[in-house]
Design a protein around this motif. Structure first.
Motif, mmCIF file in Angstrom:
data_model
loop_
_atom_site.group_PDB
_atom_site.id
_atom_site.type_symbol
_atom_site.label_atom_id
_atom_site.label_comp_id
_atom_site.label_asym_id
_atom_site.label_seq_id
_atom_site.Cartn_x
_atom_site.Cartn_y
_atom_site.Cartn_z
ATOM 1 N N LEU A 68 3.635 5.836 -5.690
ATOM 2 C CA LEU A 68 3.435 5.928 -7.148
ATOM 3 C C LEU A 68 2.322 6.910 -7.491
ATOM 4 O O LEU A 68 2.471 7.717 -8.419
ATOM 5 C CB LEU A 68 3.120 4.544 -7.724
ATOM 6 N N ARG A 69 1.219 6.850 -6.748
ATOM 7 C CA ARG A 69 0.104 7.766 -7.005
ATOM 8 C C ARG A 69 0.505 9.213 -6.763
ATOM 9 O O ARG A 69 0.136 10.117 -7.530
ATOM 10 C CB ARG A 69 -1.088 7.404 -6.145
ATOM 11 N N ALA A 70 1.271 9.440 -5.696
ATOM 12 C CA ALA A 70 1.713 10.797 -5.391
ATOM 13 C C ALA A 70 2.633 11.328 -6.492
ATOM 14 O O ALA A 70 2.539 12.484 -6.892
ATOM 15 C CB ALA A 70 2.427 10.831 -4.046
ATOM 16 N N ARG A 71 3.495 10.482 -7.000
ATOM 17 C CA ARG A 71 4.430 10.902 -8.066
ATOM 18 C C ARG A 71 3.702 11.186 -9.380
ATOM 19 O O ARG A 71 4.144 11.999 -10.165
ATOM 20 C CB ARG A 71 5.505 9.847 -8.261
ATOM 21 N N GLU A 72 2.591 10.492 -9.590
ATOM 22 C CA GLU A 72 1.833 10.667 -10.827
ATOM 23 C C GLU A 72 0.856 11.833 -10.759
ATOM 24 O O GLU A 72 0.304 12.233 -11.773
ATOM 25 C CB GLU A 72 1.080 9.377 -11.152
ATOM 26 N N ALA A 73 0.636 12.371 -9.562
ATOM 27 C CA ALA A 73 -0.349 13.451 -9.393
ATOM 28 C C ALA A 73 0.166 14.763 -9.969
ATOM 29 O O ALA A 73 1.298 15.012 -10.139
ATOM 30 C CB ALA A 73 -0.678 13.632 -7.917
ATOM 31 N N GLY A 88 0.820 -1.211 0.000
ATOM 32 C CA GLY A 88 0.000 0.000 0.000
ATOM 33 C C GLY A 88 0.852 1.258 0.000
ATOM 34 O O GLY A 88 0.518 2.242 -0.675
ATOM 35 N N LEU A 89 1.945 1.220 0.730
ATOM 36 C CA LEU A 89 2.842 2.379 0.742
ATOM 37 C C LEU A 89 3.473 2.601 -0.626
ATOM 38 O O LEU A 89 3.575 3.735 -1.095
ATOM 39 C CB LEU A 89 3.936 2.203 1.800
ATOM 40 N N GLN A 90 3.881 1.519 -1.260
ATOM 41 C CA GLN A 90 4.464 1.645 -2.601
ATOM 42 C C GLN A 90 3.440 2.213 -3.573
ATOM 43 O O GLN A 90 3.761 3.060 -4.408
ATOM 44 C CB GLN A 90 4.981 0.294 -3.089
ATOM 45 N N SER A 91 2.217 1.768 -3.462
ATOM 46 C CA SER A 91 1.146 2.274 -4.311
ATOM 47 C C SER A 91 0.906 3.758 -4.051
ATOM 48 O O SER A 91 0.725 4.547 -4.990
ATOM 49 C CB SER A 91 -0.132 1.473 -4.058
ATOM 50 N N ALA A 92 0.921 4.163 -2.780
ATOM 51 C CA ALA A 92 0.717 5.563 -2.433
ATOM 52 C C ALA A 92 1.834 6.444 -2.988
ATOM 53 O O ALA A 92 1.573 7.546 -3.488
ATOM 54 C CB ALA A 92 0.630 5.713 -0.908
#
Length: 81
Positions: free
Chosen positions: A76-81, A70-74
């Motif tokens: 990635l999402r933050a970097r893509e925002a 979940g942290l890795q996913s978070a």
């Protein structure tokens, strides 16, 4: 990766230490400190097959793996925002 997860995956403190580029004693101390903090043993020591997880270790590994994913996913999402 968490050292406990690495030890569980490899079944060996020595192999985990090599992969994490740490000393065996540093990994052993880290696992011991984690177990002391949790108040449970995570691993049974078995020779020659290495280490295996206790029931508490199985539960910890499953949840820790889920949380780290979940942290890795978070990230990635933050970097893509």
């Amino acid at each position: 990766m968490s050292l406990a997860i690495l030890v569980a995956r490899t079944g060996s403190i020595r192999l985990a230490a090599r992969e994490a580029r740490r000393t065996v004693s540093a990994v052993s101390r880290s696992i011991r400190a984690l177990e002391d903090g949790l108040g449970v043993s995570l691993f049974f020591e078995r020779r020659p097959s290495g280490l295996r997880l206790t029931a508490a270790g199985d539960e910890f590994l499953a949840e820790a793996t889920r949380v780290l994913g979940g942290l890795q996913s978070a990230v990635l999402r933050a970097r893509e925002a």
